[in-house]
Design a protein around this motif. Structure first.
Motif, PDB file in Angstrom:
ATOM      1  N   VAL A   1       0.872  -1.183   0.000  1.00  0.00           N
ATOM      2  CA  VAL A   1       0.000   0.000   0.000  1.00  0.00           C
ATOM      3  C   VAL A   1       0.906   1.229   0.000  1.00  0.00           C
ATOM      4  O   VAL A   1       2.092   1.131   0.323  1.00  0.00           O
ATOM      5  CB  VAL A   1      -0.950   0.052   1.218  1.00  0.00           C
ATOM      6  N   LYS A   2       0.326   2.357  -0.335  1.00  0.00           N
ATOM      7  CA  LYS A   2       1.143   3.578  -0.365  1.00  0.00           C
ATOM      8  C   LYS A   2       0.237   4.793  -0.203  1.00  0.00           C
ATOM      9  O   LYS A   2      -0.860   4.832  -0.745  1.00  0.00           O
ATOM     10  CB  LYS A   2       1.884   3.664  -1.689  1.00  0.00           C
ATOM     11  N   MET A   3       0.732   5.788   0.536  1.00  0.00           N
ATOM     12  CA  MET A   3       0.068   7.085   0.630  1.00  0.00           C
ATOM     13  C   MET A   3       0.914   8.060  -0.179  1.00  0.00           C
ATOM     14  O   MET A   3       2.126   8.140   0.020  1.00  0.00           O
ATOM     15  CB  MET A   3      -0.029   7.560   2.081  1.00  0.00           C
ATOM     16  N   VAL A   4       0.274   8.770  -1.110  1.00  0.00           N
ATOM     17  CA  VAL A   4       0.964   9.807  -1.876  1.00  0.00           C
ATOM     18  C   VAL A   4       0.242  11.119  -1.654  1.00  0.00           C
ATOM     19  O   VAL A   4      -0.922  11.148  -1.246  1.00  0.00           O
ATOM     20  CB  VAL A   4       1.027   9.470  -3.394  1.00  0.00           C
ATOM     21  N   LYS A   5       0.943  12.211  -1.924  1.00  0.00           N
ATOM     22  CA  LYS A   5       0.331  13.532  -1.812  1.00  0.00           C
ATOM     23  C   LYS A   5       0.584  14.269  -3.123  1.00  0.00           C
ATOM     24  O   LYS A   5       1.729  14.427  -3.547  1.00  0.00           O
ATOM     25  CB  LYS A   5       0.918  14.316  -0.641  1.00  0.00           C
ATOM     26  N   LEU A   6      -0.502  14.663  -3.772  1.00  0.00           N
ATOM     27  CA  LEU A   6      -0.424  15.448  -4.999  1.00  0.00           C
ATOM     28  C   LEU A   6      -1.080  16.792  -4.714  1.00  0.00           C
ATOM     29  O   LEU A   6      -2.281  16.850  -4.441  1.00  0.00           O
ATOM     30  CB  LEU A   6      -1.130  14.744  -6.152  1.00  0.00           C
ATOM     31  N   GLY A   7      -0.292  17.854  -4.737  1.00  0.00           N
ATOM     32  CA  GLY A   7      -0.802  19.157  -4.325  1.00  0.00           C
ATOM     33  C   GLY A   7      -1.208  19.070  -2.865  1.00  0.00           C
ATOM     34  O   GLY A   7      -0.424  18.659  -2.023  1.00  0.00           O
ATOM     35  N   ASP A   8      -2.457  19.399  -2.576  1.00  0.00           N
ATOM     36  CA  ASP A   8      -2.976  19.323  -1.211  1.00  0.00           C
ATOM     37  C   ASP A   8      -3.742  18.030  -0.943  1.00  0.00           C
ATOM     38  O   ASP A   8      -4.335  17.875   0.120  1.00  0.00           O
ATOM     39  CB  ASP A   8      -3.915  20.513  -0.940  1.00  0.00           C
ATOM     40  N   THR A   9      -3.751  17.120  -1.904  1.00  0.00           N
ATOM     41  CA  THR A   9      -4.574  15.914  -1.809  1.00  0.00           C
ATOM     42  C   THR A   9      -3.755  14.695  -1.424  1.00  0.00           C
ATOM     43  O   THR A   9      -2.806  14.331  -2.116  1.00  0.00           O
ATOM     44  CB  THR A   9      -5.285  15.643  -3.153  1.00  0.00           C
ATOM     45  N   TYR A  10      -4.158  14.066  -0.314  1.00  0.00           N
ATOM     46  CA  TYR A  10      -3.577  12.784   0.073  1.00  0.00           C
ATOM     47  C   TYR A  10      -4.372  11.682  -0.619  1.00  0.00           C
ATOM     48  O   TYR A  10      -5.609  11.747  -0.686  1.00  0.00           O
ATOM     49  CB  TYR A  10      -3.652  12.574   1.592  1.00  0.00           C
ATOM     50  N   ILE A  11      -3.655  10.670  -1.110  1.00  0.00           N
ATOM     51  CA  ILE A  11      -4.305   9.573  -1.820  1.00  0.00           C
ATOM     52  C   ILE A  11      -3.756   8.250  -1.299  1.00  0.00           C
ATOM     53  O   ILE A  11      -2.552   7.994  -1.376  1.00  0.00           O
ATOM     54  CB  ILE A  11      -4.078   9.658  -3.343  1.00  0.00           C
ATOM     55  N   TRP A  12      -4.647   7.414  -0.766  1.00  0.00           N
ATOM     56  CA  TRP A  12      -4.309   6.086  -0.261  1.00  0.00           C
ATOM     57  C   TRP A  12      -4.460   5.096  -1.417  1.00  0.00           C
ATOM     58  O   TRP A  12      -5.543   4.988  -1.999  1.00  0.00           O
ATOM     59  CB  TRP A  12      -5.242   5.727   0.891  1.00  0.00           C
ATOM     60  N   LEU A  13      -3.371   4.413  -1.751  1.00  0.00           N
ATOM     61  CA  LEU A  13      -3.348   3.481  -2.873  1.00  0.00           C
ATOM     62  C   LEU A  13      -3.259   2.051  -2.367  1.00  0.00           C
ATOM     63  O   LEU A  13      -2.364   1.705  -1.586  1.00  0.00           O
ATOM     64  CB  LEU A  13      -2.143   3.780  -3.773  1.00  0.00           C
ATOM     65  N   SER A  14      -4.178   1.218  -2.805  1.00  0.00           N
ATOM     66  CA  SER A  14      -4.201  -0.185  -2.427  1.00  0.00           C
ATOM     67  C   SER A  14      -4.861  -0.959  -3.563  1.00  0.00           C
ATOM     68  O   SER A  14      -5.728  -0.423  -4.255  1.00  0.00           O
ATOM     69  CB  SER A  14      -5.014  -0.370  -1.140  1.00  0.00           C
ATOM     70  N   HIS A  15      -4.463  -2.199  -3.721  1.00  0.00           N
ATOM     71  CA  HIS A  15      -5.133  -3.018  -4.734  1.00  0.00           C
ATOM     72  C   HIS A  15      -6.586  -3.259  -4.333  1.00  0.00           C
ATOM     73  O   HIS A  15      -7.465  -3.343  -5.186  1.00  0.00           O
ATOM     74  CB  HIS A  15      -4.403  -4.352  -4.905  1.00  0.00           C
ATOM     75  N   TYR A  16      -6.835  -3.326  -3.030  1.00  0.00           N
ATOM     76  CA  TYR A  16      -8.155  -3.696  -2.518  1.00  0.00           C
ATOM     77  C   TYR A  16      -8.950  -2.480  -2.044  1.00  0.00           C
ATOM     78  O   TYR A  16      -8.384  -1.536  -1.504  1.00  0.00           O
ATOM     79  CB  TYR A  16      -7.999  -4.662  -1.344  1.00  0.00           C
ATOM     80  N   PRO A  17     -10.282  -2.532  -2.170  1.00  0.00           N
ATOM     81  CA  PRO A  17     -11.102  -1.437  -1.639  1.00  0.00           C
ATOM     82  C   PRO A  17     -11.177  -1.499  -0.114  1.00  0.00           C
ATOM     83  O   PRO A  17     -11.166  -2.571   0.471  1.00  0.00           O
ATOM     84  CB  PRO A  17     -12.478  -1.694  -2.265  1.00  0.00           C
ATOM     85  N   HIS A  18     -11.226  -0.330   0.495  1.00  0.00           N
ATOM     86  CA  HIS A  18     -11.335  -0.211   1.954  1.00  0.00           C
ATOM     87  C   HIS A  18     -12.565   0.626   2.289  1.00  0.00           C
ATOM     88  O   HIS A  18     -12.946   1.521   1.530  1.00  0.00           O
ATOM     89  CB  HIS A  18     -10.108   0.503   2.538  1.00  0.00           C
ATOM     90  N   ILE A  19     -13.155   0.354   3.436  1.00  0.00           N
ATOM     91  CA  ILE A  19     -14.256   1.185   3.920  1.00  0.00           C
ATOM     92  C   ILE A  19     -13.694   2.451   4.562  1.00  0.00           C
ATOM     93  O   ILE A  19     -14.233   3.532   4.404  1.00  0.00           O
ATOM     94  CB  ILE A  19     -15.136   0.401   4.926  1.00  0.00           C
ATOM     95  N   GLU A  20     -12.607   2.325   5.283  1.00  0.00           N
ATOM     96  CA  GLU A  20     -11.875   3.437   5.896  1.00  0.00           C
ATOM     97  C   GLU A  20     -10.424   3.326   5.457  1.00  0.00           C
ATOM     98  O   GLU A  20      -9.937   2.237   5.172  1.00  0.00           O
ATOM     99  CB  GLU A  20     -11.925   3.330   7.427  1.00  0.00           C
TER     100      GLU A  20
END
Length: 172
Positions: free
Chosen positions: A92-111
């Motif tokens: 998994v990975k958290m990236v930040k583009l501009g002011d937006t944090y984006i959680w990347l995972s192959h699988y969907p998460h509820i939280e």
């Protein structure tokens, strides 16, 4: 330089056309269409996050990485047992583009981390079979529900702007 997200190409998976009702007659036709669609959107200097299930074969993965434009970052999927051939792969990975944090995972998460603070969650795995939640800043970026091509940050931003995010703790 632009940023793109994608998943679930399934290069080399002989039954994926049938399983996902992809509009191709042969695996070769699918491979060529996926490469053409990718390269029509992505330039050499763009970054592409691949959220799993890229290829069923280390040799084919290496070949496809060489044919596809962009600087590729890999998130492991459930069919990526050979992923070492693609270089650095994370779960998994958290990236930040501009002011937006984006959680990347192959699988969907509820939280996901920072979800209650506006972070997005991008995932694959579902091949368009999970209904989109208009109250969650999450999205299936797999090829099966995105024109068999990567999705740009700008396209995702436009889709997220139409959502009305609510916390899972918001019972109203």
């Amino acid at each position: 330089m632009a940023t793109f997200f994608t998943s679930d190409q399934h290069f080399g998976h002989l039954r994926i056309i049938e399983l996902c009702k992809r509009p191709y007659k042969t695996i070769h036709e699918m491979h060529e269409a996926l490469v053409e669609n990718w390269n029509a959107k992505v330039a050499a200097q763009d970054t592409v996050y691949i959220l799993g299930d890229f290829s069923f074969s280390p040799l084919l993965a290496t070949e496809m990485v060489g044919r596809l434009h962009g600087l590729k970052q890999f998130i492991r999927g459930n069919h990526d047992k050979h992923s070492a051939s693609c270089g650095n792969v994370v779960d998994v990975k958290m990236v930040k583009l501009g002011d937006t944090y984006i959680w990347l995972s192959h699988y969907p998460h509820i939280e996901w981390p920072k979800s209650s603070h506006g972070a997005w969650h991008l995932y694959g795995h579902c091949h368009g079979n999970l209904p989109d939640n208009p109250n969650a800043l999450s999205m299936d970026i797999g090829v099966d529900c995105n024109g068999y091509a990567p999705v740009s940050f700008d396209e995702i931003q436009s889709r997220m702007a139409k959502k009305t995010p609510k916390s899972i703790f918001d019972r109203s």
